[in-house]
Design a protein around this motif. Structure first.
Motif, mmCIF file in Angstrom:
data_model
loop_
_atom_site.group_PDB
_atom_site.id
_atom_site.type_symbol
_atom_site.label_atom_id
_atom_site.label_comp_id
_atom_site.label_asym_id
_atom_site.label_seq_id
_atom_site.Cartn_x
_atom_site.Cartn_y
_atom_site.Cartn_z
ATOM 1 N N VAL A 166 0.860 -1.185 0.000
ATOM 2 C CA VAL A 166 0.000 0.000 0.000
ATOM 3 C C VAL A 166 0.894 1.233 0.000
ATOM 4 C CG1 VAL A 166 -1.796 1.267 1.214
ATOM 5 C CG2 VAL A 166 -1.803 -1.248 1.213
ATOM 6 N N GLU A 167 0.771 2.065 -1.055
ATOM 7 C CA GLU A 167 1.644 3.240 -1.194
ATOM 8 C C GLU A 167 1.007 4.517 -0.671
ATOM 9 O OE1 GLU A 167 4.679 2.265 -4.826
ATOM 10 O OE2 GLU A 167 2.913 3.491 -5.266
ATOM 11 N N THR A 168 -0.264 4.725 -0.939
ATOM 12 C CA THR A 168 -0.955 5.922 -0.450
ATOM 13 C C THR A 168 -2.348 5.533 0.009
ATOM 14 O OG1 THR A 168 -1.882 6.513 -2.615
ATOM 15 C CG2 THR A 168 0.303 7.388 -2.071
ATOM 16 N N ARG A 169 -2.956 6.394 0.816
ATOM 17 C CA ARG A 169 -4.305 6.143 1.323
ATOM 18 C C ARG A 169 -5.034 7.471 1.435
ATOM 19 N NH1 ARG A 169 -4.958 3.945 7.324
ATOM 20 N NH2 ARG A 169 -4.289 6.098 7.703
ATOM 21 N N ASP A 170 -6.278 7.501 0.943
ATOM 22 C CA ASP A 170 -7.127 8.690 1.022
ATOM 23 C C ASP A 170 -8.355 8.373 1.860
ATOM 24 O OD1 ASP A 170 -5.472 10.201 -0.630
ATOM 25 O OD2 ASP A 170 -6.453 9.466 -2.448
ATOM 26 N N ILE A 171 -8.614 9.203 2.852
ATOM 27 C CA ILE A 171 -9.823 9.072 3.672
ATOM 28 C C ILE A 171 -10.858 10.020 3.106
ATOM 29 C CG2 ILE A 171 -10.757 9.156 6.000
ATOM 30 C CD1 ILE A 171 -8.539 7.089 5.584
ATOM 31 N N ARG A 172 -11.940 9.480 2.569
ATOM 32 C CA ARG A 172 -12.947 10.311 1.915
ATOM 33 C C ARG A 172 -14.248 10.291 2.694
ATOM 34 N NH1 ARG A 172 -13.270 8.882 -4.237
ATOM 35 N NH2 ARG A 172 -13.845 6.826 -3.445
ATOM 36 N N GLU A 173 -15.242 11.042 2.182
ATOM 37 C CA GLU A 173 -16.488 11.208 2.919
ATOM 38 C C GLU A 173 -17.282 9.906 3.010
ATOM 39 O OE1 GLU A 173 -20.579 13.933 2.796
ATOM 40 O OE2 GLU A 173 -19.118 14.065 1.182
ATOM 41 N N LYS A 174 -17.358 9.135 1.927
ATOM 42 C CA LYS A 174 -18.185 7.929 1.912
ATOM 43 C C LYS A 174 -17.359 6.651 1.845
ATOM 44 C CE LYS A 174 -22.129 10.238 -0.254
ATOM 45 N NZ LYS A 174 -23.057 10.263 -1.412
ATOM 46 N N THR A 175 -16.299 6.673 1.091
ATOM 47 C CA THR A 175 -15.437 5.494 0.967
ATOM 48 C C THR A 175 -13.984 5.926 1.126
ATOM 49 O OG1 THR A 175 -15.264 5.744 -1.434
ATOM 50 C CG2 THR A 175 -17.042 4.329 -0.600
ATOM 51 N N ASP A 176 -13.134 4.962 1.392
ATOM 52 C CA ASP A 176 -11.700 5.210 1.425
ATOM 53 C C ASP A 176 -11.074 4.653 0.144
ATOM 54 O OD1 ASP A 176 -12.086 6.288 3.880
ATOM 55 O OD2 ASP A 176 -11.404 4.542 4.998
ATOM 56 N N THR A 234 -11.859 0.898 6.343
ATOM 57 C CA THR A 234 -11.201 -0.408 6.147
ATOM 58 C C THR A 234 -9.939 -0.314 5.292
ATOM 59 O OG1 THR A 234 -12.574 -0.910 4.206
ATOM 60 C CG2 THR A 234 -13.414 -1.600 6.363
ATOM 61 N N ALA A 235 -9.512 0.905 4.940
ATOM 62 C CA ALA A 235 -8.299 1.029 4.121
ATOM 63 C C ALA A 235 -7.084 0.586 4.924
ATOM 64 C CB ALA A 235 -8.130 2.476 3.661
ATOM 65 N N PRO A 236 -6.205 -0.227 4.349
ATOM 66 C CA PRO A 236 -5.019 -0.696 5.085
ATOM 67 C C PRO A 236 -4.008 0.429 5.290
ATOM 68 C CG PRO A 236 -4.956 -1.453 2.818
ATOM 69 C CD PRO A 236 -6.289 -0.793 2.998
ATOM 70 N N GLU A 237 -3.079 0.210 6.203
ATOM 71 C CA GLU A 237 -2.059 1.195 6.510
ATOM 72 C C GLU A 237 -1.065 1.318 5.355
ATOM 73 O OE1 GLU A 237 -1.878 3.120 9.119
ATOM 74 O OE2 GLU A 237 -3.650 2.281 10.106
ATOM 75 N N VAL A 238 -0.582 2.536 5.151
ATOM 76 C CA VAL A 238 0.452 2.758 4.145
ATOM 77 C C VAL A 238 1.715 1.994 4.544
ATOM 78 C CG1 VAL A 238 1.940 4.485 3.064
ATOM 79 C CG2 VAL A 238 -0.468 4.994 3.476
ATOM 80 N N GLY A 239 2.302 1.284 3.587
ATOM 81 C CA GLY A 239 3.489 0.491 3.846
ATOM 82 C C GLY A 239 3.216 -0.968 4.120
ATOM 83 N N SER A 240 1.960 -1.323 4.385
ATOM 84 C CA SER A 240 1.636 -2.715 4.687
ATOM 85 C C SER A 240 1.570 -3.540 3.401
ATOM 86 C CB SER A 240 0.305 -2.807 5.436
ATOM 87 O OG SER A 240 -0.746 -2.240 4.665
ATOM 88 N N PHE A 241 1.791 -4.838 3.554
ATOM 89 C CA PHE A 241 1.709 -5.791 2.443
ATOM 90 C C PHE A 241 0.385 -6.531 2.572
ATOM 91 C CE2 PHE A 241 2.454 -9.868 0.337
ATOM 92 C CZ PHE A 241 2.997 -9.449 -0.871
ATOM 93 N N VAL A 242 -0.466 -6.466 1.538
ATOM 94 C CA VAL A 242 -1.827 -6.986 1.644
ATOM 95 C C VAL A 242 -2.120 -7.972 0.522
ATOM 96 C CG1 VAL A 242 -2.674 -4.911 2.795
ATOM 97 C CG2 VAL A 242 -2.772 -5.064 0.306
ATOM 98 N N GLU A 243 -3.149 -8.771 0.790
ATOM 99 C CA GLU A 243 -3.669 -9.734 -0.192
ATOM 100 C C GLU A 243 -5.166 -9.509 -0.299
ATOM 101 O OE1 GLU A 243 -4.390 -14.565 -0.507
ATOM 102 O OE2 GLU A 243 -2.813 -13.770 0.808
ATOM 103 N N LEU A 244 -5.704 -9.468 -1.522
ATOM 104 C CA LEU A 244 -7.121 -9.158 -1.701
ATOM 105 C C LEU A 244 -7.593 -9.608 -3.075
ATOM 106 C CD1 LEU A 244 -7.128 -6.438 -3.743
ATOM 107 C CD2 LEU A 244 -6.278 -5.398 -1.654
ATOM 108 N N LYS A 245 -8.896 -9.554 -3.256
ATOM 109 C CA LYS A 245 -9.517 -9.757 -4.559
ATOM 110 C C LYS A 245 -10.248 -8.477 -4.938
ATOM 111 C CE LYS A 245 -10.046 -14.758 -4.919
ATOM 112 N NZ LYS A 245 -10.994 -15.862 -5.213
#
Length: 762
Positions: free
Chosen positions: A145-155, A184-195
């Protein structure tokens, strides 16, 4: 008085009062055409020589450099980097060799154009990556995860892909942007697995509109979409690198600042405070965000030149005032330069904290050049300063040229620098009589400066706001005069003091002060947005008028002789051109599921098989239509059933949207134009047809009714093939006119009547 003397004609009189009789032209005192044009041409030459004088060349170099970048983005296919670079190098060497010749200015301008073209080509080649062409479902992804935006309805977050697996596609991407449920957005720098479900980058919603896919391409993002299911954090197979650790640290710092602000402020207060300090502005509620842009205060939400200037100015004057308290330092040391160096460090930290977007980078470079000029004892606010900042930004990020933030920021800055060069320093001069002194003491001089600055900046940015956002701000000057002094004197200084007090735990009081100022700003923006006529809408007018207006602004700002008024003429022509551009009769979305038809009332009527609120909002804004995407009047005059929709279009002809194959036979007989995302109808269809293949290779379409059928304007005309918008293989030039096909002649039928029928008639 004039002295009495003798004229050449022998008459006595006052010298200079009457011309000699021999000098009177034949036919009276009216000048002949030759006597009109000769002085006029000579005056033009004098003005041109003045504009080409020493020191006048540098401000035009970034204009030429940007012109080269504009040529790059206008190219039909990707240029050859080696050829572009060779031409640029040769022209630059030629300019160096001819630096003492009269042709030097022309060669320098050509070299700058070639250098801009080559720089943009090199930047695209350097960041080259894959772009998703078709939607992908249930894609298994792992990555950082490189960047993360916290928005009004979704992240939303950007994932640097490590592995990508799909049961039906072998496409590989480097980065994707994914939306998730809020919180539910993961932390910046974390390694994640998803679909995830991935979609191609969003292209222009109509021909001539903004290309969001191009923006994502230069950010290194090849697709966007949303997460399906849970996001699982895993141990990374390898380290993410120094850049990822830096991004994680800056994100942690922004989150810490937002958490501290949250302890004192909430709602839009907190969202705006966070936006001003960290650049995260997506959490602002829609009503307040809309009111900010309607009132002309939307520029406050985007960290740009104003914010950088306030930060650097507050630090500069504070440090200088503190050092001035010590006479020993004042007498023996350059405290002004020390203060400028401290302000430069503060501006650099603010750049990193805010995410270093393009507009913020431009602002930092401009501020840095000014502060460095102070350090080296040079004049700070000049066209040269602006030129150097523009060259730095365009060299680092050539794609910034086509971004609205760059265009509006530099247009406003050009206007302000021109204002300073023309006469604003006179307002700073000492008053020479008591009335002026009293006005100055009561703040009249500062109010005049703020009014002029707001007026010039607002007028300079109007063409770009009208082009990109289809709106103008009639009361922008009023909103800026009412709100900006509070933002400058209360909101931003309190925010800076809050940042300084955070490590010591005394920041709460500064957030509260900041909140009071933000409340005033929200009050002003909502009041101005509610005034009659506050929403100034402008229909889309294409690139031509904007280019002409840009040329007018550049001439008006950079020229010093009366030739500058040629820029005003260009602005007038651009304005007339913009309001006379005809609007489309039919709009078709890229997927063929939404069609807007201009009805007899002059407004758009919508036929759709799938709702797309963002698309409809863009169409209505470009049409200067005040309705919302949910307005019931959009469906007036539209008749729909499970097989499709039909409505009456321009000239009384019917336009049909066919969603099922069985509807095509009836539509071919009755409609003049058929839009379908299905395979095309039979060739003997009497209607013009826009089918799935045409939409796939040309994207969204805009049609205007003419005698031959419909004139077509496509998002991707035939022959256009760029990295962020690849052409569909196997297709060449596109049609510019959609003609109704001639129905196939009916087969000849034997007309001989039968004998039985003939006998019956007898």
């Amino acid at each position: 008085m004039a002295e009495q003397g003798t004229t050449p004609g022998g008459k006595r009189g006052y010298a200079g009062t009457w011309p000699p009789r021999a000098a009177v032209p034949a036919g009276g005192y009216l000048p002949t055409p030759a006597s009109i044009w000769r002085p006029f041409v000579e005056t033009l030459r004098q003005w041109a020589r003045a504009e080409a004088g020493a020191g006048r060349l540098l401000p035009w170099v970034p204009v030429a450099f940007g012109t080269g970048i504009a040529f790059y983005f206008a190219a039909e296919h990707e240029p050859v980097l080696s050829v572009a670079a060779t031409v640029a190098i040769v022209l630059c060497l030629l300019a160096l060799l001819l630096r003492r010749r009269s042709v030097f200015p022309a060669i320098v301008m050509l070299a700058a154009v070639a250098a801009g073209f080559a720089m943009a080509t090199w930047k695209t080649a350097r960041i080259a990556h894959g772009v998703l062409a078709r939607p992908m479902f249930s894609v298994a992804l792992t990555g950082f995860v490189e960047t993360r935006d916290i928005r009004e309805k979704t992240d939303r977050f950007v994932l640097r892909v490590v592995s990508m697996e799909s049961p039906r596609d072998n496409t590989k991407l480097e980065r994707v942007r994914l939306s998730v449920k809020k919180g539910t957005a993961p932390e910046v720098g974390s390694f994640v697995e998803l679909k995830a479900r991935l979609m191609p980058p969003l292209g222009p919603q109509r021909p001539g509109s903004y290309d969001f896919g191009r923006d994502l391409y230069f950010q290194g993002i090849g697709a966007s979409g949303f997460v399906m299911g849970a996001v699982k954090t895993r141990e990374p197979p390898a380290a993410g690198g120094l850049a990822l650790r830096y991004a994680a640290f800056m994100q942690w710092l922004r989150d810490a600042i937002d958490a501290r602000i949250r302890t004192t402020l909430d709602g839009d207060q907190r969202a705006i405070a966070t936006a001003l300090l960290t650049g995260r502005r997506d959490a602002i509620t829609t009503p307040v965000n809309d009111a900010m842009f309607i009132s002309g205060l939307g520029h406050v939400l985007s960290i740009s030149g104003y914010h950088m200037a306030v930060v650097a100015g507050v630090v500069f004057f504070t440090i200088r005032a503190l050092l001035a308290l010590f006479p020993a330092l004042t007498a023996g040391h350059p405290i002004k330069k020390w203060a400028a160096a401290a302000a430069l460090v503060a501006a650099a930290f603010y750049l990193l904290l805010s995410g270093a977007e393009v507009a913020t980078q431009r602002s930092f470079f401009m501020t840095a050049v000014v502060l460095i000029a102070v350090i080296v004892d040079r004049r700070a606010i000049t066209f040269r300063t602006l030129a150097v900042a523009a060259l730095i930004v365009l060299a680092i990020a050539p794609e910034a040229l086509v971004h609205p933030s760059f265009q509006m920021s530099f247009a406003a800055t050009l206007g302000l620098v021109a204002l300073v060069q023309i006469g604003l320093p006179n307002l700073l001069a000492s008053p020479d009589h008591s009335a002026t002194a009293r006005v100055a003491l009561w703040g009249g001089r500062e109010l005049t400066m703020l009014t002029l600055a707001s007026l010039v900046a607002g007028l300079a940015t109007t063409p770009y706001a009208a082009f990109h956002f289809h709106r103008v701000t009639p009361y922008g000057l009023l909103a800026n005069l009412a709100a900006m002094p509070v933002v400058s004197a209360v909101v931003m200084p309190a925010g800076l003091l809050g940042l300084l007090a955070m490590p010591f735990g005394f920041d709460g009081v500064f957030w509260a002060i900041m909140g009071f100022g933000i409340d005033w700003m929200i009050l002003v923006t909502q009041w101005v947005a509610a005034l009659p006529g506050a929403v100034g809408r402008m229909a889309a007018f294409g690139v031509g008028p904007m280019i002409l207006a840009s040329a007018g602004l550049i001439l008006l700002g950079l020229l010093r002789s009366p030739l500058r008024w040629s820029g005003a003429s260009l602005l007038v022509v651009a304005s007339v051109w913009a309001v006379r551009v005809p609007q489309p009769d039919v709009l078709v979305s890229a997927d063929g599921r939404n069609v807007a038809v201009r009805g007899g009332d002059g407004r758009l009527h919508l036929m759709h098989s799938a709702k797309d609120a963002f698309l409809v909002k863009e169409w209505l804004a470009a049409d200067a239509d005040a309705r919302t995407a949910a307005d019931a009047s959009l469906g007036e005059g539209v008749s729909c059933d499970p097989s499709g929709c039909v409505t009456q279009g321009p000239g009384g002809a019917f336009v049909a949207l066919a969603t099922r194959p069985e509807a095509l036979a009836d539509d071919c007989e009755r409609a003049a134009l058929i839009v379908t995302a299905r395979p095309p109808p039979p060739r003997d269809c009497a209607a013009s047809v826009i089918d799935a293949e045409r939409l796939r290779r040309h994207g969204a379409l805009m049609l205007r009714r003419n005698r031959d059928g419909y004139a077509i304007d496509a998002v991707k005309p035939g022959g256009i093939d760029r990295p962020w918008s690849p052409a569909v293989p196997g297709y060449g030039e596109s049609e510019t006119t959609l003609r109704a096909p001639t129905a196939a002649p009916r087969p000849a039928v034997d007309a001989t009547p039968s004998e039985v029928d003939l006998q019956g008639e007898d």
